[in-house]
Scaffold this active site. Structure first.
Site, mmCIF file in Angstrom:
data_model
loop_
_atom_site.group_PDB
_atom_site.id
_atom_site.type_symbol
_atom_site.label_atom_id
_atom_site.label_comp_id
_atom_site.label_asym_id
_atom_site.label_seq_id
_atom_site.Cartn_x
_atom_site.Cartn_y
_atom_site.Cartn_z
ATOM 1 N N HIS A 158 -0.984 1.118 -8.027
ATOM 2 C CA HIS A 158 -0.117 2.480 -6.752
ATOM 3 C C HIS A 158 0.909 1.326 -5.447
ATOM 4 O O HIS A 158 0.388 0.098 -5.487
ATOM 5 C CB HIS A 158 -0.950 3.013 -5.928
ATOM 6 C CG HIS A 158 0.013 4.000 -5.391
ATOM 7 N ND1 HIS A 158 0.825 3.577 -3.790
ATOM 8 C CD2 HIS A 158 0.310 5.013 -5.607
ATOM 9 C CE1 HIS A 158 1.672 4.524 -3.515
ATOM 10 N NE2 HIS A 158 1.044 5.538 -4.629
ATOM 11 N N SER B 136 7.885 11.548 -4.115
ATOM 12 C CA SER B 136 8.840 12.425 -3.087
ATOM 13 C C SER B 136 9.070 14.120 -4.089
ATOM 14 O O SER B 136 10.045 14.543 -3.985
ATOM 15 C CB SER B 136 9.931 12.400 -2.977
ATOM 16 O OG SER B 136 10.012 11.260 -2.202
ATOM 17 N N ASN C 286 -3.074 12.358 -4.466
ATOM 18 C CA ASN C 286 -3.008 11.368 -3.779
ATOM 19 C C ASN C 286 -2.918 11.304 -1.909
ATOM 20 O O ASN C 286 -1.938 11.102 -1.541
ATOM 21 C CB ASN C 286 -2.381 10.590 -4.259
ATOM 22 C CG ASN C 286 -2.322 8.821 -3.416
ATOM 23 O OD1 ASN C 286 -3.367 8.737 -2.694
ATOM 24 N ND2 ASN C 286 -1.411 8.322 -3.107
ATOM 25 N N GLU D 295 6.256 5.764 -11.327
ATOM 26 C CA GLU D 295 6.401 6.390 -10.070
ATOM 27 C C GLU D 295 7.595 5.173 -9.427
ATOM 28 O O GLU D 295 7.091 4.056 -8.831
ATOM 29 C CB GLU D 295 5.398 5.965 -9.448
ATOM 30 C CG GLU D 295 4.545 6.656 -9.251
ATOM 31 C CD GLU D 295 3.074 7.384 -7.556
ATOM 32 O OE1 GLU D 295 3.271 8.620 -7.552
ATOM 33 O OE2 GLU D 295 2.465 6.590 -7.571
HETATM 34 P P1 PGA Z 1 4.739 10.810 -2.040
HETATM 35 O O1 PGA Z 1 3.361 9.607 -2.779
HETATM 36 O O2 PGA Z 1 4.416 11.950 -2.723
HETATM 37 O O3 PGA Z 1 4.087 11.122 -0.659
HETATM 38 O O4 PGA Z 1 6.238 10.475 -1.770
HETATM 39 C C1 PGA Z 1 3.247 10.061 -3.875
HETATM 40 C C2 PGA Z 1 2.913 9.012 -4.124
HETATM 41 O O5 PGA Z 1 2.793 7.554 -3.472
HETATM 42 O O6 PGA Z 1 1.782 8.871 -4.846
#
Ligand code: PGA
Length: 250
Positions: A98, A211, A11, A170
């Site tokens: 999201h 993350s 993403n 998430e």
């Molecule tokens: P991140 O984002 O890996 O930067 O924490 C993940 C996401 O929002 O899909």
């Protein structure tokens, strides 16, 4: 035993300009192809780059997905991008729900479910994002929050007789924060999703996102329930992405 073929979703959010997105793909085409021999790679660029990225990926085993879609079909909706166009541009997938669409664009449950319906109606496979927010996490309301979100998704999926879907857990507090859930919590929450989706006779493929880095991916892959990962920031640095994906198969 046959090695698992993980689904890896990159993403890109709005980290790249149009030209930067194209150079990333052009510069790493061969290496990406290599990564795709073991994983299903789905890249989600910004709207403006979808068509060109799709074109660059013609004949490559890389699939293109959108980061969002409008909650409306064609009509007077200035600035929106409808699911029908995404399909026409060759998007096979679309992220739905999201956390940044709640946080920055004030999407509510109805909006998200309307986006889901439109994606399905235009034959785009939804990537259903869900997870508790910071407050729910602190007040031990995670189970309740997940149950509600998954039940809502499943109810809509059932309306369209969908039997199989991608669910990306998430936790909102884990996105971009450098924090990931404890493995036992992750396992517990994913089991809950399996249980609910099973009740709806939906075959759920489970992803984790938030993350992810080369520092934590080895621990995360120990969770057998996971079929893949949704990568944000880390996916914008190709060397890091490669490291994360390679570690999954060591
Ligand atoms: P991140 O984002 O890996 O930067 O924490 C993940 C996401 O929002 O899909």
């Amino acid at each position: 035993m046959q090695q698992k073929k993980y689904t890896i979703i990159a993403n890109w959010k709005m980290y790249f300009s149009h030209k930067q997105a194209l150079s990333y793909l052009e510069n790493n085409k061969t290496a990406l192809q290599q990564l795709a021999t073991k994983s299903n790679i789905i890249i989600c660029p910004s709207f403006e780059s979808l068509a060109t990225c799709k074109h660059v990926c013609t004949n490559l085993p890389i699939v293109i997905g959108a980061q969002d879609c409008s909650a409306h079909d064609l009509g007077p909706f200035t600035g929106q991008v409808c699911a029908q166009s995404l399909k026409e541009l060759g998007c096979n997938y679309c992220l739905i729900g999201h956390s940044e669409t709640y946080e920055h664009w004030n999407n509510d449950k109805e909006t998200i479910l309307s986006k889901l319906s439109l994606a399905i109606r235009h034959a785009i496979e939804p990537i259903l994002c869900f997870g508790e927010n910071q407050e729910e996490h602190e007040k031990q309301k995670t189970e309740q929050s997940i149950t509600q979100q998954i039940t809502d998704f499943c109810t809509t999926l059932k309306k369209y007789a969908i039997q199989k879907a991608l669910f990306a857990y998430e936790p909102k507090w884990a996105i971009g924060s450098g924090r990931v859930p404890a493995l036992h919590d992750l396992e517990k929450n994913l089991s809950l999703v399996k249980k609910i989706t099973h009740e709806y006779a939906i075959d759920a493929r489970l992803l984790y996102g938030g993350s992810i880095s080369s520092q934590n991916i080895v621990a995360l892959k120990s969770i057998a329930l996971l079929d893949g990962f949704l990568l944000g920031k880390v996916s914008t640095d190709f060397q890091e992405l490669k490291k994360v994906v390679s570690l999954l198969y060591e």
